[in-house]
Design a protein around this motif. Structure first.
Motif, PDB file in Angstrom:
ATOM      1  N   GLN A 253     -32.339  -5.640 -39.058  1.00 52.68           N
ATOM      2  CA  GLN A 253     -31.019  -6.265 -38.979  1.00 52.68           C
ATOM      3  C   GLN A 253     -30.588  -6.742 -40.363  1.00 52.68           C
ATOM      4  OE1 GLN A 253     -29.196  -6.227 -36.371  1.00 52.68           O
ATOM      5  NE2 GLN A 253     -30.596  -5.988 -34.676  1.00 52.68           N
ATOM      6  N   THR A 254     -29.290  -6.776 -40.570  1.00 58.96           N
ATOM      7  CA  THR A 254     -28.737  -7.370 -41.782  1.00 58.96           C
ATOM      8  C   THR A 254     -28.296  -8.789 -41.442  1.00 58.96           C
ATOM      9  OG1 THR A 254     -26.446  -6.737 -41.328  1.00 58.96           O
ATOM     10  CG2 THR A 254     -27.832  -5.107 -42.481  1.00 58.96           C
ATOM     11  N   ALA A 255     -27.866  -9.524 -42.420  1.00 55.33           N
ATOM     12  CA  ALA A 255     -27.346 -10.876 -42.163  1.00 55.33           C
ATOM     13  C   ALA A 255     -26.163 -10.817 -41.201  1.00 55.33           C
ATOM     14  CB  ALA A 255     -26.928 -11.528 -43.476  1.00 55.33           C
ATOM     15  N   PHE A 256     -25.394  -9.744 -41.263  1.00 57.75           N
ATOM     16  CA  PHE A 256     -24.227  -9.615 -40.375  1.00 57.75           C
ATOM     17  C   PHE A 256     -24.619  -9.215 -38.961  1.00 57.75           C
ATOM     18  CE2 PHE A 256     -22.229  -9.140 -44.523  1.00 57.75           C
ATOM     19  CZ  PHE A 256     -21.143  -9.988 -44.380  1.00 57.75           C
ATOM     20  N   SER A 257     -25.616  -8.343 -38.818  1.00 53.57           N
ATOM     21  CA  SER A 257     -25.945  -7.815 -37.495  1.00 53.57           C
ATOM     22  C   SER A 257     -27.035  -8.591 -36.756  1.00 53.57           C
ATOM     23  CB  SER A 257     -26.364  -6.346 -37.605  1.00 53.57           C
ATOM     24  OG  SER A 257     -27.577  -6.216 -38.323  1.00 53.57           O
TER      25      SER A 257
ATOM     26  N   GLU B  97     -11.180 -16.766 -34.512  1.00 56.90           N
ATOM     27  CA  GLU B  97     -12.433 -16.115 -34.122  1.00 56.90           C
ATOM     28  C   GLU B  97     -12.652 -14.826 -34.911  1.00 56.90           C
ATOM     29  OE1 GLU B  97     -12.261 -15.631 -29.869  1.00 56.90           O
ATOM     30  OE2 GLU B  97     -12.221 -17.791 -29.525  1.00 56.90           O
ATOM     31  N   ILE B  98     -11.597 -14.248 -35.447  1.00 54.23           N
ATOM     32  CA  ILE B  98     -11.715 -13.033 -36.264  1.00 54.23           C
ATOM     33  C   ILE B  98     -12.627 -13.292 -37.459  1.00 54.23           C
ATOM     34  CG2 ILE B  98     -10.439 -11.429 -37.742  1.00 54.23           C
ATOM     35  CD1 ILE B  98      -8.049 -11.853 -35.849  1.00 54.23           C
ATOM     36  N   ASP B  99     -12.693 -14.513 -37.901  1.00 52.05           N
ATOM     37  CA  ASP B  99     -13.511 -14.857 -39.067  1.00 52.05           C
ATOM     38  C   ASP B  99     -14.979 -15.106 -38.718  1.00 52.05           C
ATOM     39  OD1 ASP B  99     -11.322 -14.656 -40.788  1.00 52.05           O
ATOM     40  OD2 ASP B  99     -10.709 -16.716 -40.350  1.00 52.05           O
ATOM     41  N   ASN B 100     -15.380 -14.875 -37.469  1.00 50.33           N
ATOM     42  CA  ASN B 100     -16.792 -15.049 -37.103  1.00 50.33           C
ATOM     43  C   ASN B 100     -17.687 -14.149 -37.943  1.00 50.33           C
ATOM     44  OD1 ASN B 100     -16.494 -17.035 -35.150  1.00 50.33           O
ATOM     45  ND2 ASN B 100     -16.277 -15.578 -33.484  1.00 50.33           N
ATOM     46  N   ARG B 101     -17.342 -12.889 -38.062  1.00 53.86           N
ATOM     47  CA  ARG B 101     -17.997 -11.879 -38.911  1.00 53.86           C
ATOM     48  C   ARG B 101     -19.442 -11.557 -38.596  1.00 53.86           C
ATOM     49  NH1 ARG B 101     -14.390 -10.876 -43.247  1.00 53.86           N
ATOM     50  NH2 ARG B 101     -12.930 -12.591 -43.460  1.00 53.86           N
ATOM     51  N   TRP B 102     -20.246 -12.492 -38.163  1.00 51.06           N
ATOM     52  CA  TRP B 102     -21.664 -12.275 -37.890  1.00 51.06           C
ATOM     53  C   TRP B 102     -21.876 -12.152 -36.388  1.00 51.06           C
ATOM     54  CZ3 TRP B 102     -19.752 -15.565 -41.546  1.00 51.06           C
ATOM     55  CH2 TRP B 102     -20.148 -15.331 -42.859  1.00 51.06           C
ATOM     56  N   VAL B 103     -22.765 -11.241 -35.970  1.00 50.95           N
ATOM     57  CA  VAL B 103     -23.037 -11.057 -34.545  1.00 50.95           C
ATOM     58  C   VAL B 103     -23.458 -12.369 -33.900  1.00 50.95           C
ATOM     59  CG1 VAL B 103     -24.616  -9.964 -32.895  1.00 50.95           C
ATOM     60  CG2 VAL B 103     -23.524  -8.587 -34.671  1.00 50.95           C
ATOM     61  N   SER B 104     -24.282 -13.144 -34.568  1.00 47.60           N
ATOM     62  CA  SER B 104     -24.730 -14.417 -33.978  1.00 47.60           C
ATOM     63  C   SER B 104     -23.543 -15.338 -33.701  1.00 47.60           C
ATOM     64  CB  SER B 104     -25.754 -15.108 -34.875  1.00 47.60           C
ATOM     65  OG  SER B 104     -25.190 -15.408 -36.131  1.00 47.60           O
TER      66      SER B 104
ATOM     67  N   ILE C 288     -20.363 -14.346 -33.294  1.00 45.13           N
ATOM     68  CA  ILE C 288     -19.546 -13.719 -32.255  1.00 45.13           C
ATOM     69  C   ILE C 288     -20.125 -14.070 -30.884  1.00 45.13           C
ATOM     70  CG2 ILE C 288     -18.910 -11.489 -31.222  1.00 45.13           C
ATOM     71  CD1 ILE C 288     -18.702 -10.431 -34.172  1.00 45.13           C
ATOM     72  N   LEU C 289     -21.439 -13.939 -30.750  1.00 49.45           N
ATOM     73  CA  LEU C 289     -22.073 -14.244 -29.462  1.00 49.45           C
ATOM     74  C   LEU C 289     -22.058 -15.731 -29.150  1.00 49.45           C
ATOM     75  CD1 LEU C 289     -25.004 -11.673 -29.495  1.00 49.45           C
ATOM     76  CD2 LEU C 289     -22.801 -11.522 -28.297  1.00 49.45           C
ATOM     77  N   ASP C 290     -22.058 -16.581 -30.178  1.00 50.61           N
ATOM     78  CA  ASP C 290     -21.892 -18.027 -29.954  1.00 50.61           C
ATOM     79  C   ASP C 290     -20.539 -18.299 -29.291  1.00 50.61           C
ATOM     80  OD1 ASP C 290     -24.334 -18.790 -31.070  1.00 50.61           O
ATOM     81  OD2 ASP C 290     -23.456 -19.336 -33.017  1.00 50.61           O
ATOM     82  N   SER C 291     -19.536 -17.492 -29.612  1.00 52.90           N
ATOM     83  CA  SER C 291     -18.182 -17.688 -29.093  1.00 52.90           C
ATOM     84  C   SER C 291     -17.960 -17.049 -27.736  1.00 52.90           C
ATOM     85  CB  SER C 291     -17.153 -17.100 -30.079  1.00 52.90           C
ATOM     86  OG  SER C 291     -17.220 -17.764 -31.314  1.00 52.90           O
TER      87      SER C 291
ATOM     88  N   ASP D  68     -10.367 -13.851 -22.234  1.00 51.09           N
ATOM     89  CA  ASP D  68     -11.484 -14.748 -22.528  1.00 51.09           C
ATOM     90  C   ASP D  68     -12.494 -14.161 -23.506  1.00 51.09           C
ATOM     91  OD1 ASP D  68     -10.412 -16.596 -20.777  1.00 51.09           O
ATOM     92  OD2 ASP D  68     -11.658 -15.944 -19.090  1.00 51.09           O
ATOM     93  N   ARG D  69     -12.327 -12.899 -23.853  1.00 55.02           N
ATOM     94  CA  ARG D  69     -13.264 -12.254 -24.778  1.00 55.02           C
ATOM     95  C   ARG D  69     -13.080 -12.816 -26.184  1.00 55.02           C
ATOM     96  NH1 ARG D  69     -11.828  -6.256 -22.513  1.00 55.02           N
ATOM     97  NH2 ARG D  69     -12.570  -6.684 -20.393  1.00 55.02           N
ATOM     98  N   VAL D  70     -14.058 -12.585 -27.036  1.00 55.64           N
ATOM     99  CA  VAL D  70     -14.001 -13.058 -28.418  1.00 55.64           C
ATOM    100  C   VAL D  70     -12.960 -12.226 -29.167  1.00 55.64           C
ATOM    101  CG1 VAL D  70     -15.293 -13.456 -30.544  1.00 55.64           C
ATOM    102  CG2 VAL D  70     -16.435 -13.713 -28.323  1.00 55.64           C
ATOM    103  N   VAL D  71     -12.041 -12.892 -29.823  1.00 57.54           N
ATOM    104  CA  VAL D  71     -10.993 -12.203 -30.582  1.00 57.54           C
ATOM    105  C   VAL D  71     -11.610 -11.627 -31.847  1.00 57.54           C
ATOM    106  CG1 VAL D  71      -8.767 -12.437 -31.745  1.00 57.54           C
ATOM    107  CG2 VAL D  71      -9.229 -13.761 -29.663  1.00 57.54           C
TER     108      VAL D  71
END
Length: 112
Positions: free
Chosen positions: A6-10, A54-61, A63-66, A81-84
């Protein structure tokens, strides 16, 4: 680049266990990604500024937190209700790279 790590993003971080139940095929993973994310423009929905952020989440972690559900990621989630997110997020959700970019928004019946 080592594509087995995994990368820092994924990196899903504390959500790692939630990924073990993901389907093993591209179409199935694509369906889950589309269940977690909603595109900020393509959906046709109007989101308030706090949701657009939420577009600025950028990291999978993050995104899943949201994501509003703690259960399996395939649990149907209403579109509003999905993550934007944006195209980058769909690509990241499918593992990134050119293949992810081509498949991220594809309909399951079009992915072979």
């Amino acid at each position: 680049m080592d594509y087995t790590r995994q990368t820092a993003f994924s990196d899903p971080g504390r959500h790692r266990d939630r990924l073990t139940a993901l389907p093993g095929d591209v179409a199935g993973i694509g369906a889950v990604v589309r269940n977690v994310l909603v595109h900020y423009r393509a959906s046709g929905l109007d989101f308030p500024p706090d949701r657009l952020a939420e577009i600025d989440n950028r990291w999978v972690s993050r995104i899943l937190d949201s994501f509003p559900f703690d259960g399996p990621l395939a649990t149907p989630c209403p579109e509003q209700d999905r993550v934007v997110g944006c195209c980058r997020d769909y690509t990241l959700g499918l593992g990134g790279g050119a293949a992810g970019a081509r498949c991220a928004g594809a309909q399951p019946d079009r992915v072979r």
